[in-house]
Design a protein around this motif. Structure first.
Motif, PDB file in Angstrom:
ATOM      1  N   ASP A  11      10.833 -10.511  13.224  1.00  0.00           N
ATOM      2  CA  ASP A  11      11.408  -9.767  12.104  1.00  0.00           C
ATOM      3  C   ASP A  11      12.588  -8.946  12.599  1.00  0.00           C
ATOM      4  N   LEU A  12      13.753  -9.119  11.959  1.00  0.00           N
ATOM      5  CA  LEU A  12      14.994  -8.503  12.416  1.00  0.00           C
ATOM      6  C   LEU A  12      15.547  -7.560  11.358  1.00  0.00           C
ATOM      7  N   THR A  13      15.880  -6.332  11.766  1.00  0.00           N
ATOM      8  CA  THR A  13      16.518  -5.355  10.890  1.00  0.00           C
ATOM      9  C   THR A  13      17.800  -4.870  11.549  1.00  0.00           C
ATOM     10  N   VAL A  14      18.904  -4.911  10.805  1.00  0.00           N
ATOM     11  CA  VAL A  14      20.213  -4.519  11.322  1.00  0.00           C
ATOM     12  C   VAL A  14      20.715  -3.321  10.521  1.00  0.00           C
ATOM     13  N   HIS A  15      21.135  -2.277  11.228  1.00  0.00           N
ATOM     14  CA  HIS A  15      21.692  -1.087  10.605  1.00  0.00           C
ATOM     15  C   HIS A  15      23.116  -0.882  11.088  1.00  0.00           C
ATOM     16  N   GLY A  16      24.040  -0.619  10.175  1.00  0.00           N
ATOM     17  CA  GLY A  16      25.379  -0.229  10.556  1.00  0.00           C
ATOM     18  C   GLY A  16      25.437   1.277  10.762  1.00  0.00           C
ATOM     19  N   GLN A  17      25.982   1.704  11.907  1.00  0.00           N
ATOM     20  CA  GLN A  17      26.055   3.120  12.236  1.00  0.00           C
ATOM     21  C   GLN A  17      27.432   3.449  12.816  1.00  0.00           C
ATOM     22  N   VAL A  18      27.736   4.737  12.877  1.00  0.00           N
ATOM     23  CA  VAL A  18      28.973   5.183  13.521  1.00  0.00           C
ATOM     24  C   VAL A  18      28.706   5.254  15.021  1.00  0.00           C
ATOM     25  N   ARG A  19      29.090   4.211  15.749  1.00  0.00           N
ATOM     26  CA  ARG A  19      28.845   4.106  17.181  1.00  0.00           C
ATOM     27  C   ARG A  19      29.819   3.117  17.797  1.00  0.00           C
ATOM     28  N   ASP A  20      29.907   3.160  19.146  1.00  0.00           N
ATOM     29  CA  ASP A  20      30.830   2.286  19.871  1.00  0.00           C
ATOM     30  C   ASP A  20      30.144   1.104  20.524  1.00  0.00           C
ATOM     31  N   ASP A  21      28.816   1.141  20.640  1.00  0.00           N
ATOM     32  CA  ASP A  21      28.095   0.035  21.257  1.00  0.00           C
ATOM     33  C   ASP A  21      26.979  -0.401  20.310  1.00  0.00           C
ATOM     34  N   CYS A  22      26.125  -1.290  20.792  1.00  0.00           N
ATOM     35  CA  CYS A  22      24.986  -1.758  20.010  1.00  0.00           C
ATOM     36  C   CYS A  22      23.686  -1.307  20.692  1.00  0.00           C
ATOM     37  N   TYR A  23      22.745  -0.929  19.903  1.00  0.00           N
ATOM     38  CA  TYR A  23      21.449  -0.472  20.409  1.00  0.00           C
ATOM     39  C   TYR A  23      20.359  -1.341  19.809  1.00  0.00           C
ATOM     40  N   TYR A  24      19.348  -1.679  20.620  1.00  0.00           N
ATOM     41  CA  TYR A  24      18.244  -2.485  20.116  1.00  0.00           C
ATOM     42  C   TYR A  24      16.909  -1.843  20.486  1.00  0.00           C
ATOM     43  N   ARG A  25      15.905  -2.129  19.655  1.00  0.00           N
ATOM     44  CA  ARG A  25      14.538  -1.693  19.919  1.00  0.00           C
ATOM     45  C   ARG A  25      13.589  -2.781  19.434  1.00  0.00           C
ATOM     46  N   ILE A  26      12.693  -3.198  20.309  1.00  0.00           N
ATOM     47  CA  ILE A  26      11.749  -4.271  20.002  1.00  0.00           C
ATOM     48  C   ILE A  26      10.328  -3.707  20.080  1.00  0.00           C
ATOM     49  N   ARG A  27       9.573  -3.816  19.003  1.00  0.00           N
ATOM     50  CA  ARG A  27       8.211  -3.296  18.957  1.00  0.00           C
ATOM     51  C   ARG A  27       7.227  -4.459  18.861  1.00  0.00           C
ATOM     52  N   GLN A  28       6.159  -4.359  19.659  1.00  0.00           N
ATOM     53  CA  GLN A  28       5.058  -5.321  19.626  1.00  0.00           C
ATOM     54  C   GLN A  28       3.759  -4.546  19.425  1.00  0.00           C
ATOM     55  N   ARG A  29       2.911  -5.038  18.555  1.00  0.00           N
ATOM     56  CA  ARG A  29       1.677  -4.325  18.219  1.00  0.00           C
ATOM     57  C   ARG A  29       0.495  -5.286  18.299  1.00  0.00           C
ATOM     58  N   ILE A  30      -0.550  -4.873  19.040  1.00  0.00           N
ATOM     59  CA  ILE A  30      -1.774  -5.667  19.167  1.00  0.00           C
ATOM     60  C   ILE A  30      -2.968  -4.773  18.822  1.00  0.00           C
ATOM     61  N   ALA A  31      -3.827  -5.259  17.952  1.00  0.00           N
ATOM     62  CA  ALA A  31      -5.024  -4.504  17.541  1.00  0.00           C
ATOM     63  C   ALA A  31      -6.132  -4.707  18.576  1.00  0.00           C
ATOM     64  N   THR A  32      -6.174  -3.831  19.567  1.00  0.00           N
ATOM     65  CA  THR A  32      -7.219  -3.841  20.587  1.00  0.00           C
ATOM     66  C   THR A  32      -7.217  -2.474  21.268  1.00  0.00           C
ATOM     67  N   THR A  33      -8.364  -2.095  21.825  1.00  0.00           N
ATOM     68  CA  THR A  33      -8.453  -0.830  22.562  1.00  0.00           C
ATOM     69  C   THR A  33      -8.319  -1.024  24.062  1.00  0.00           C
ATOM     70  N   ASN A  34      -8.101  -2.259  24.497  1.00  0.00           N
ATOM     71  CA  ASN A  34      -7.973  -2.578  25.909  1.00  0.00           C
ATOM     72  C   ASN A  34      -6.508  -2.853  26.216  1.00  0.00           C
ATOM     73  N   GLU A  35      -5.897  -2.003  27.047  1.00  0.00           N
ATOM     74  CA  GLU A  35      -4.467  -2.146  27.315  1.00  0.00           C
ATOM     75  C   GLU A  35      -4.150  -3.445  28.025  1.00  0.00           C
ATOM     76  N   GLN A  36      -4.965  -3.835  29.003  1.00  0.00           N
ATOM     77  CA  GLN A  36      -4.707  -5.074  29.727  1.00  0.00           C
ATOM     78  C   GLN A  36      -4.804  -6.267  28.799  1.00  0.00           C
ATOM     79  N   ARG A  37      -5.785  -6.223  27.897  1.00  0.00           N
ATOM     80  CA  ARG A  37      -5.933  -7.315  26.935  1.00  0.00           C
ATOM     81  C   ARG A  37      -4.731  -7.369  25.989  1.00  0.00           C
ATOM     82  N   ALA A  38      -4.214  -6.212  25.603  1.00  0.00           N
ATOM     83  CA  ALA A  38      -3.039  -6.165  24.733  1.00  0.00           C
ATOM     84  C   ALA A  38      -1.839  -6.805  25.407  1.00  0.00           C
ATOM     85  N   ILE A  39      -1.641  -6.491  26.681  1.00  0.00           N
ATOM     86  CA  ILE A  39      -0.518  -7.060  27.417  1.00  0.00           C
ATOM     87  C   ILE A  39      -0.637  -8.579  27.507  1.00  0.00           C
ATOM     88  N   GLU A  40      -1.873  -9.066  27.708  1.00  0.00           N
ATOM     89  CA  GLU A  40      -2.078 -10.514  27.809  1.00  0.00           C
ATOM     90  C   GLU A  40      -1.761 -11.225  26.502  1.00  0.00           C
TER      91      GLU A  40
END
Length: 412
Positions: free
Chosen positions: A75-104
Protein backbone atom coordinates in the motif's frame (compact mmCIF):
# COMPACT_ATOMS: atom_id res chain seq x y z
CA UNK A 1 53.29 -4.61 21.12
CA UNK A 2 55.77 -3.49 23.86
CA UNK A 3 57.82 -1.47 21.37
CA UNK A 4 54.65 0.21 20.00
CA UNK A 5 53.50 1.23 23.49
CA UNK A 6 56.97 2.57 24.41
CA UNK A 7 57.20 4.54 21.18
CA UNK A 8 53.65 5.97 21.41
CA UNK A 9 53.73 6.99 25.07
CA UNK A 10 57.58 7.40 25.53
CA UNK A 11 57.66 4.97 28.49
CA UNK A 12 60.70 3.27 29.97
CA UNK A 13 60.95 -0.52 29.77
CA UNK A 14 59.41 -1.27 33.22
CA UNK A 15 56.50 1.08 32.67
CA UNK A 16 55.96 -0.48 29.29
CA UNK A 17 55.72 -3.95 30.83
CA UNK A 18 53.15 -2.72 33.35
CA UNK A 19 51.14 -1.09 30.58
CA UNK A 20 51.13 -4.33 28.57
CA UNK A 21 49.85 -6.29 31.59
CA UNK A 22 47.13 -3.72 32.29
CA UNK A 23 46.10 -3.63 28.63
CA UNK A 24 45.84 -7.42 28.52
CA UNK A 25 43.59 -7.52 31.61
CA UNK A 26 41.03 -4.90 30.33
CA UNK A 27 37.99 -6.08 28.27
CA UNK A 28 37.93 -5.09 24.64
CA UNK A 29 35.99 -1.83 24.08
CA UNK A 30 32.75 -2.06 22.07
CA UNK A 31 33.06 -1.50 18.35
CA UNK A 32 32.00 1.98 17.25
CA UNK A 33 28.79 2.17 15.21
CA UNK A 34 29.22 2.04 11.48
CA UNK A 35 28.85 5.43 9.89
CA UNK A 36 25.50 5.92 8.11
CA UNK A 37 25.73 6.79 4.47
CA UNK A 38 23.38 9.54 3.23
CA UNK A 39 19.96 7.97 2.70
CA UNK A 40 20.78 4.75 4.53
CA UNK A 41 17.56 3.22 5.95
CA UNK A 42 16.84 3.33 9.66
CA UNK A 43 14.85 0.54 11.33
CA UNK A 44 12.86 0.51 14.55
CA UNK A 45 10.96 -2.42 16.08
CA UNK A 46 8.15 -1.62 18.51
CA UNK A 47 5.31 -3.48 20.18
CA UNK A 48 1.71 -2.30 20.06
CA UNK A 49 -0.40 -4.49 22.31
CA UNK A 50 -0.50 -7.95 20.77
CA UNK A 51 1.36 -6.92 17.61
CA UNK A 52 4.90 -5.98 16.60
CA UNK A 53 5.56 -3.11 14.19
CA UNK A 54 8.77 -2.64 12.23
CA UNK A 55 9.35 0.81 10.75
CA UNK A 56 11.99 1.45 8.09
CA UNK A 57 12.64 5.06 7.11
CA UNK A 58 15.10 7.14 5.18
CA UNK A 59 15.66 9.79 2.50
CA UNK A 60 16.65 9.82 -1.13
CA UNK A 61 17.56 12.76 -3.38
CA UNK A 62 15.23 14.31 -5.92
CA UNK A 63 15.02 17.49 -7.99
CA UNK A 64 12.71 20.45 -7.42
CA UNK A 65 10.13 20.59 -10.24
CA UNK A 66 11.47 17.26 -11.48
CA UNK A 67 9.92 13.84 -11.93
CA UNK A 68 9.53 11.26 -9.16
CA UNK A 69 8.79 7.62 -10.02
CA UNK A 70 7.78 5.15 -7.28
CA UNK A 71 7.33 1.39 -7.77
CA UNK A 72 6.42 -0.80 -4.80
CA UNK A 73 4.66 -3.99 -3.71
CA UNK A 74 2.27 -2.88 -0.99
CA UNK A 75 0.00 0.00 0.00
CA UNK A 76 1.52 3.30 -1.17
CA UNK A 77 0.67 6.83 0.01
CA UNK A 78 2.32 9.90 -1.54
CA UNK A 79 2.23 13.36 0.05
CA UNK A 80 3.42 16.56 -1.57
CA UNK A 81 5.33 18.75 0.90
CA UNK A 82 7.56 21.82 0.94
CA UNK A 83 10.94 20.04 0.90
CA UNK A 84 14.08 19.57 -1.19
CA UNK A 85 14.42 15.79 -0.97
CA UNK A 86 12.17 12.74 -0.68
CA UNK A 87 11.41 10.93 2.56
CA UNK A 88 10.02 7.42 2.93
CA UNK A 89 8.63 5.32 5.77
CA UNK A 90 7.71 1.64 5.52
CA UNK A 91 5.58 0.02 8.24
CA UNK A 92 5.12 -3.73 8.75
CA UNK A 93 2.70 -5.13 11.32
CA UNK A 94 2.41 -8.72 12.59
CA UNK A 95 -0.16 -9.87 15.16
CA UNK A 96 2.00 -11.84 17.60
CA UNK A 97 3.54 -11.32 21.05
CA UNK A 98 6.81 -13.00 20.06
CA UNK A 99 9.31 -10.59 18.51
CA UNK A 100 11.42 -13.30 16.88
CA UNK A 101 8.32 -14.86 15.38
CA UNK A 102 7.23 -11.45 14.06
CA UNK A 103 10.57 -10.95 12.35
CA UNK A 104 10.33 -14.39 10.73
CA UNK A 105 6.87 -13.67 9.35
CA UNK A 106 7.63 -10.19 8.02
CA UNK A 107 8.58 -9.68 4.41
CA UNK A 108 12.19 -9.02 3.62
CA UNK A 109 12.71 -6.39 0.94
CA UNK A 110 15.36 -4.38 -0.82
CA UNK A 111 15.28 -0.60 -1.23
CA UNK A 112 16.70 0.98 -4.32
CA UNK A 113 16.82 4.63 -5.40
CA UNK A 114 18.66 6.61 -8.04
CA UNK A 115 18.62 10.00 -9.70
CA UNK A 116 19.09 10.62 -13.40
CA UNK A 117 18.96 14.15 -14.80
CA UNK A 118 15.82 15.66 -13.21
CA UNK A 119 14.18 12.29 -12.45
CA UNK A 120 14.28 10.35 -9.18
CA UNK A 121 13.44 6.64 -8.97
CA UNK A 122 12.48 4.74 -5.81
CA UNK A 123 11.69 1.03 -5.70
CA UNK A 124 10.80 -1.45 -2.96
CA UNK A 125 11.57 -4.99 -4.14
CA UNK A 126 10.41 -7.89 -1.92
CA UNK A 127 12.85 -10.78 -1.55
CA UNK A 128 10.30 -13.23 -0.20
CA UNK A 129 6.58 -12.89 0.58
CA UNK A 130 5.33 -12.73 4.14
CA UNK A 131 1.91 -12.62 5.73
CA UNK A 132 2.09 -8.86 6.33
CA UNK A 133 1.39 -5.96 3.96
CA UNK A 134 3.95 -3.24 3.38
CA UNK A 135 2.54 0.21 4.18
CA UNK A 136 4.73 2.71 2.36
CA UNK A 137 4.54 6.47 2.78
CA UNK A 138 6.61 8.79 0.60
CA UNK A 139 6.88 12.58 0.94
CA UNK A 140 7.98 14.33 -2.26
CA UNK A 141 8.48 17.99 -3.19
CA UNK A 142 5.06 19.54 -3.71
CA UNK A 143 6.38 21.32 -6.81
CA UNK A 144 7.35 18.08 -8.61
CA UNK A 145 6.56 18.28 -12.30
CA UNK A 146 5.19 14.73 -12.33
CA UNK A 147 4.76 11.96 -9.79
CA UNK A 148 4.27 8.36 -10.94
CA UNK A 149 3.12 5.96 -8.19
CA UNK A 150 2.73 2.27 -9.03
CA UNK A 151 1.90 -0.67 -6.77
CA UNK A 152 1.86 -4.27 -7.95
CA UNK A 153 -0.80 -5.46 -5.51
CA UNK A 154 -1.72 -2.71 -3.02
CA UNK A 155 -3.63 0.54 -2.89
CA UNK A 156 -2.19 3.87 -4.10
CA UNK A 157 -3.02 7.34 -2.73
CA UNK A 158 -1.67 10.75 -3.71
CA UNK A 159 -2.33 14.15 -2.12
CA UNK A 160 -1.22 17.79 -2.42
CA UNK A 161 0.72 17.84 -5.69
CA UNK A 162 1.21 20.86 -7.98
CA UNK A 163 2.09 18.85 -11.08
CA UNK A 164 0.79 15.78 -12.87
CA UNK A 165 0.00 12.55 -11.03
CA UNK A 166 -0.14 9.00 -12.39
CA UNK A 167 -1.52 6.27 -10.11
CA UNK A 168 -1.56 2.58 -11.03
CA UNK A 169 -2.30 -0.65 -9.18
CA UNK A 170 -2.61 -4.26 -10.16
CA UNK A 171 -5.58 -4.91 -7.87
CA UNK A 172 -5.88 -2.20 -5.22
CA UNK A 173 -7.94 0.93 -4.69
CA UNK A 174 -6.78 4.36 -5.89
CA UNK A 175 -7.34 7.78 -4.34
CA UNK A 176 -6.21 11.24 -5.48
CA UNK A 177 -7.02 14.62 -3.96
CA UNK A 178 -5.76 18.19 -4.21
CA UNK A 179 -3.91 17.61 -7.47
CA UNK A 180 -3.26 20.90 -9.29
CA UNK A 181 -2.29 19.32 -12.61
CA UNK A 182 -3.69 16.46 -14.69
CA UNK A 183 -4.14 13.00 -13.20
CA UNK A 184 -4.37 9.43 -14.46
CA UNK A 185 -5.72 6.61 -12.26
CA UNK A 186 -5.73 3.00 -13.42
CA UNK A 187 -6.45 -0.18 -11.45
CA UNK A 188 -7.24 -3.65 -12.73
CA UNK A 189 -9.69 -4.50 -9.96
CA UNK A 190 -10.13 -1.80 -7.30
CA UNK A 191 -12.18 1.34 -6.76
CA UNK A 192 -11.12 4.84 -7.84
CA UNK A 193 -11.88 7.89 -5.70
CA UNK A 194 -10.94 11.41 -6.77
CA UNK A 195 -11.44 14.41 -4.49
CA UNK A 196 -10.19 17.34 -6.56
CA UNK A 197 -8.09 17.40 -9.73
CA UNK A 198 -7.72 20.76 -11.48
CA UNK A 199 -6.50 19.39 -14.80
CA UNK A 200 -7.68 16.69 -17.15
CA UNK A 201 -8.57 13.38 -15.52
CA UNK A 202 -8.45 9.77 -16.69
CA UNK A 203 -9.91 7.01 -14.50
CA UNK A 204 -10.06 3.29 -15.33
CA UNK A 205 -11.03 0.27 -13.25
CA UNK A 206 -11.25 -3.34 -14.35
CA UNK A 207 -14.26 -3.96 -12.11
CA UNK A 208 -14.58 -1.35 -9.37
CA UNK A 209 -16.48 1.84 -8.64
CA UNK A 210 -15.34 5.29 -9.83
CA UNK A 211 -16.23 8.35 -7.76
CA UNK A 212 -15.16 11.84 -8.85
CA UNK A 213 -15.64 14.92 -6.68
CA UNK A 214 -14.23 17.62 -8.97
CA UNK A 215 -12.33 17.71 -12.24
CA UNK A 216 -11.23 20.94 -13.85
CA UNK A 217 -10.75 19.59 -17.38
CA UNK A 218 -11.84 16.92 -19.81
CA UNK A 219 -12.60 13.71 -17.93
CA UNK A 220 -12.75 10.04 -18.84
CA UNK A 221 -14.26 7.45 -16.44
CA UNK A 222 -14.29 3.83 -17.58
CA UNK A 223 -15.05 0.73 -15.53
CA UNK A 224 -15.75 -2.82 -16.65
CA UNK A 225 -18.21 -3.62 -13.89
CA UNK A 226 -18.76 -0.82 -11.35
CA UNK A 227 -20.76 2.34 -10.92
CA UNK A 228 -19.68 5.88 -11.80
CA UNK A 229 -20.53 8.89 -9.62
CA UNK A 230 -19.53 12.43 -10.66
CA UNK A 231 -20.18 15.56 -8.61
CA UNK A 232 -18.70 18.24 -10.86
CA UNK A 233 -16.69 18.34 -14.10
CA UNK A 234 -15.66 21.58 -15.79
CA UNK A 235 -14.82 20.02 -19.15
CA UNK A 236 -16.28 17.36 -21.44
CA UNK A 237 -17.17 14.11 -19.67
CA UNK A 238 -16.90 10.58 -21.08
CA UNK A 239 -18.33 7.87 -18.80
CA UNK A 240 -18.54 4.17 -19.65
CA UNK A 241 -19.50 1.15 -17.55
CA UNK A 242 -20.39 -2.41 -18.52
CA UNK A 243 -22.43 -3.27 -15.44
CA UNK A 244 -23.34 -0.30 -13.25
CA UNK A 245 -25.13 3.03 -13.00
CA UNK A 246 -23.83 6.44 -14.09
CA UNK A 247 -24.81 9.46 -11.99
CA UNK A 248 -23.64 12.99 -12.82
CA UNK A 249 -24.61 16.05 -10.80
CA UNK A 250 -22.97 18.88 -12.78
CA UNK A 251 -21.05 18.95 -16.03
CA UNK A 252 -20.11 22.27 -17.64
CA UNK A 253 -19.72 20.83 -21.13
CA UNK A 254 -20.90 17.89 -23.21
CA UNK A 255 -21.55 14.51 -21.60
CA UNK A 256 -21.17 11.13 -23.27
CA UNK A 257 -22.40 8.25 -21.11
CA UNK A 258 -22.72 4.53 -21.91
CA UNK A 259 -23.93 1.76 -19.61
CA UNK A 260 -24.58 -1.77 -20.74
CA UNK A 261 -27.12 -2.63 -18.03
CA UNK A 262 -27.46 0.31 -15.61
CA UNK A 263 -29.24 3.61 -15.08
CA UNK A 264 -27.89 6.85 -16.54
CA UNK A 265 -28.81 9.99 -14.57
CA UNK A 266 -27.49 13.38 -15.72
CA UNK A 267 -28.76 16.19 -13.51
CA UNK A 268 -27.17 19.21 -15.20
CA UNK A 269 -25.04 19.55 -18.32
CA UNK A 270 -23.82 22.68 -20.08
CA UNK A 271 -23.67 20.93 -23.45
CA UNK A 272 -25.21 18.11 -25.43
CA UNK A 273 -25.86 14.87 -23.54
CA UNK A 274 -25.33 11.62 -25.45
CA UNK A 275 -26.49 8.62 -23.42
CA UNK A 276 -26.94 4.95 -24.28
CA UNK A 277 -27.95 1.94 -22.19
CA UNK A 278 -29.09 -1.54 -23.21
CA UNK A 279 -30.84 -2.53 -20.01
CA UNK A 280 -31.60 0.54 -17.90
CA UNK A 281 -33.36 3.89 -17.82
CA UNK A 282 -32.03 7.32 -18.85
CA UNK A 283 -32.81 10.57 -17.09
CA UNK A 284 -31.56 14.03 -18.09
CA UNK A 285 -32.73 16.91 -15.88
CA UNK A 286 -31.07 19.78 -17.74
CA UNK A 287 -28.94 20.00 -20.90
CA UNK A 288 -28.28 21.87 -24.13
CA UNK A 289 -29.66 19.03 -26.20
CA UNK A 290 -30.00 15.29 -25.67
CA UNK A 291 -29.41 12.18 -27.74
CA UNK A 292 -30.53 9.15 -25.76
CA UNK A 293 -31.03 5.52 -26.71
CA UNK A 294 -32.31 2.76 -24.43
CA UNK A 295 -32.74 -0.90 -25.24
CA UNK A 296 -35.46 -1.67 -22.71
CA UNK A 297 -35.83 1.30 -20.38
CA UNK A 298 -37.64 4.58 -19.85
CA UNK A 299 -36.19 7.87 -21.07
CA UNK A 300 -36.95 11.13 -19.24
CA UNK A 301 -35.55 14.45 -20.45
CA UNK A 302 -36.44 17.74 -18.74
CA UNK A 303 -35.36 21.36 -19.23
CA UNK A 304 -33.52 20.72 -22.45
CA UNK A 305 -33.22 22.84 -25.55
CA UNK A 306 -31.22 22.26 -28.72
CA UNK A 307 -31.70 19.03 -30.65
CA UNK A 308 -33.48 16.20 -28.83
CA UNK A 309 -33.19 12.64 -30.14
CA UNK A 310 -34.79 10.02 -27.88
CA UNK A 311 -35.24 6.40 -28.87
CA UNK A 312 -36.15 3.31 -26.86
CA UNK A 313 -36.98 -0.20 -28.05
CA UNK A 314 -39.25 -1.04 -25.11
CA UNK A 315 -40.03 1.79 -22.71
CA UNK A 316 -41.83 5.06 -22.16
CA UNK A 317 -40.54 8.52 -23.09
CA UNK A 318 -41.16 11.76 -21.21
CA UNK A 319 -39.79 14.98 -22.70
CA UNK A 320 -40.23 18.44 -21.16
CA UNK A 321 -39.34 21.27 -23.54
CA UNK A 322 -38.02 24.64 -22.34
CA UNK A 323 -39.58 28.06 -22.92
CA UNK A 324 -37.33 30.96 -23.89
CA UNK A 325 -34.58 28.85 -25.42
CA UNK A 326 -34.51 27.77 -29.07
CA UNK A 327 -35.45 24.21 -29.97
CA UNK A 328 -33.86 22.51 -32.96
CA UNK A 329 -35.33 19.71 -35.08
CA UNK A 330 -36.01 16.77 -32.74
CA UNK A 331 -37.20 13.19 -32.86
CA UNK A 332 -38.84 10.97 -30.19
CA UNK A 333 -39.66 7.31 -30.85
CA UNK A 334 -40.51 4.08 -29.04
CA UNK A 335 -41.45 0.63 -30.33
CA UNK A 336 -43.30 -0.45 -27.18
CA UNK A 337 -44.42 2.32 -24.85
CA UNK A 338 -46.07 5.71 -24.37
CA UNK A 339 -44.61 9.11 -25.31
CA UNK A 340 -45.50 12.19 -23.29
CA UNK A 341 -44.31 15.63 -24.43
CA UNK A 342 -44.71 18.71 -22.21
CA UNK A 343 -44.76 21.78 -24.49
CA UNK A 344 -44.71 25.40 -23.23
CA UNK A 345 -47.68 27.35 -24.58
CA UNK A 346 -45.39 30.03 -26.07
CA UNK A 347 -42.88 27.69 -27.72
CA UNK A 348 -42.37 28.09 -31.46
CA UNK A 349 -42.47 24.55 -32.89
CA UNK A 350 -44.08 22.39 -35.57
CA UNK A 351 -45.33 19.02 -34.32
CA UNK A 352 -45.64 15.87 -36.43
CA UNK A 353 -46.99 12.85 -34.51
CA UNK A 354 -47.48 9.32 -35.79
CA UNK A 355 -48.80 6.26 -33.94
CA UNK A 356 -48.16 2.90 -35.63
CA UNK A 357 -49.91 0.81 -32.98
CA UNK A 358 -51.89 -1.92 -34.67
CA UNK A 359 -55.68 -1.65 -34.29
CA UNK A 360 -57.65 1.06 -32.52
CA UNK A 361 -55.73 0.86 -29.25
CA UNK A 362 -53.01 3.49 -29.83
CA UNK A 363 -54.06 7.13 -29.52
CA UNK A 364 -52.74 10.65 -30.08
CA UNK A 365 -54.03 12.97 -27.35
CA UNK A 366 -53.29 16.70 -27.72
CA UNK A 367 -54.04 19.78 -25.59
CA UNK A 368 -53.42 22.04 -28.60
CA UNK A 369 -56.24 22.78 -31.05
CA UNK A 370 -53.61 23.71 -33.63
CA UNK A 371 -52.54 20.07 -33.81
CA UNK A 372 -55.09 18.34 -36.01
CA UNK A 373 -55.56 14.57 -36.13
CA UNK A 374 -56.39 12.97 -39.44
CA UNK A 375 -59.42 10.64 -39.55
CA UNK A 376 -58.37 7.11 -38.69
CA UNK A 377 -59.21 4.12 -40.87
CA UNK A 378 -58.35 0.80 -39.13
CA UNK A 379 -55.99 -1.34 -41.13
CA UNK A 380 -55.44 1.33 -43.78
CA UNK A 381 -53.06 3.90 -42.32
CA UNK A 382 -51.48 4.87 -38.98
CA UNK A 383 -52.84 7.60 -36.75
CA UNK A 384 -51.27 10.93 -37.68
CA UNK A 385 -51.48 14.42 -36.18
CA UNK A 386 -49.69 17.64 -37.14
CA UNK A 387 -49.78 21.33 -36.44
CA UNK A 388 -47.78 24.54 -36.11
CA UNK A 389 -47.62 26.21 -32.67
CA UNK A 390 -47.09 29.97 -32.47
CA UNK A 391 -46.56 30.20 -36.20
CA UNK A 392 -44.43 27.08 -36.48
CA UNK A 393 -40.71 26.50 -36.21
CA UNK A 394 -38.29 23.59 -35.74
CA UNK A 395 -39.93 20.23 -36.40
CA UNK A 396 -40.66 17.86 -33.50
CA UNK A 397 -41.37 14.34 -34.77
CA UNK A 398 -43.04 11.91 -32.36
CA UNK A 399 -43.46 8.24 -33.31
CA UNK A 400 -44.88 5.44 -31.20
CA UNK A 401 -45.75 1.79 -31.70
CA UNK A 402 -47.42 -0.16 -28.95
CA UNK A 403 -48.57 2.82 -26.88
CA UNK A 404 -50.13 6.28 -26.81
CA UNK A 405 -48.85 9.77 -27.60
CA UNK A 406 -49.69 12.63 -25.23
CA UNK A 407 -49.00 16.27 -26.24
CA UNK A 408 -49.56 18.35 -23.10
CA UNK A 409 -49.58 22.12 -22.72
CA UNK A 410 -47.50 23.90 -20.06
CA UNK A 411 -48.88 27.40 -19.36
CA UNK A 412 -46.64 30.43 -18.71
Amino acid sequence: MLNRIQQRYHLPLAAGLLAVCAFAQQPAPPAPPAPSAPGAPRQLMSQDGSAFIRTTSGNFPCVQKGRVSLAVAGDLTVHGQVRDDCYYRIRQRIATTNEQRAIELMQSFHLRSQTQNDSAYFKVVPYAPGIDTLEIEVAVPKTSREVVAISQIGSVKAFDLDGAATLESGAGNLEADRIAGPASCRTDGGNVRVGRVNGTLLCYSGGGQIRIGYSGGETWADTAGGEIFVTEVRGPLHATTSGGNIEVERAADVVRAYSLLGLIDIQQAGGLVTAETRGGAIQVSGARGARCEAGSGTIRVRNSDGPIRLNTMAGNILAELVSGRPLQDSNLSTLAGDITVLIPSNLVVTVQARNDTIGARGRIVSDFPEIQTKPFQPGVEPKVAAGALNGGGPVLRVTAAGGNIYLKRIRF
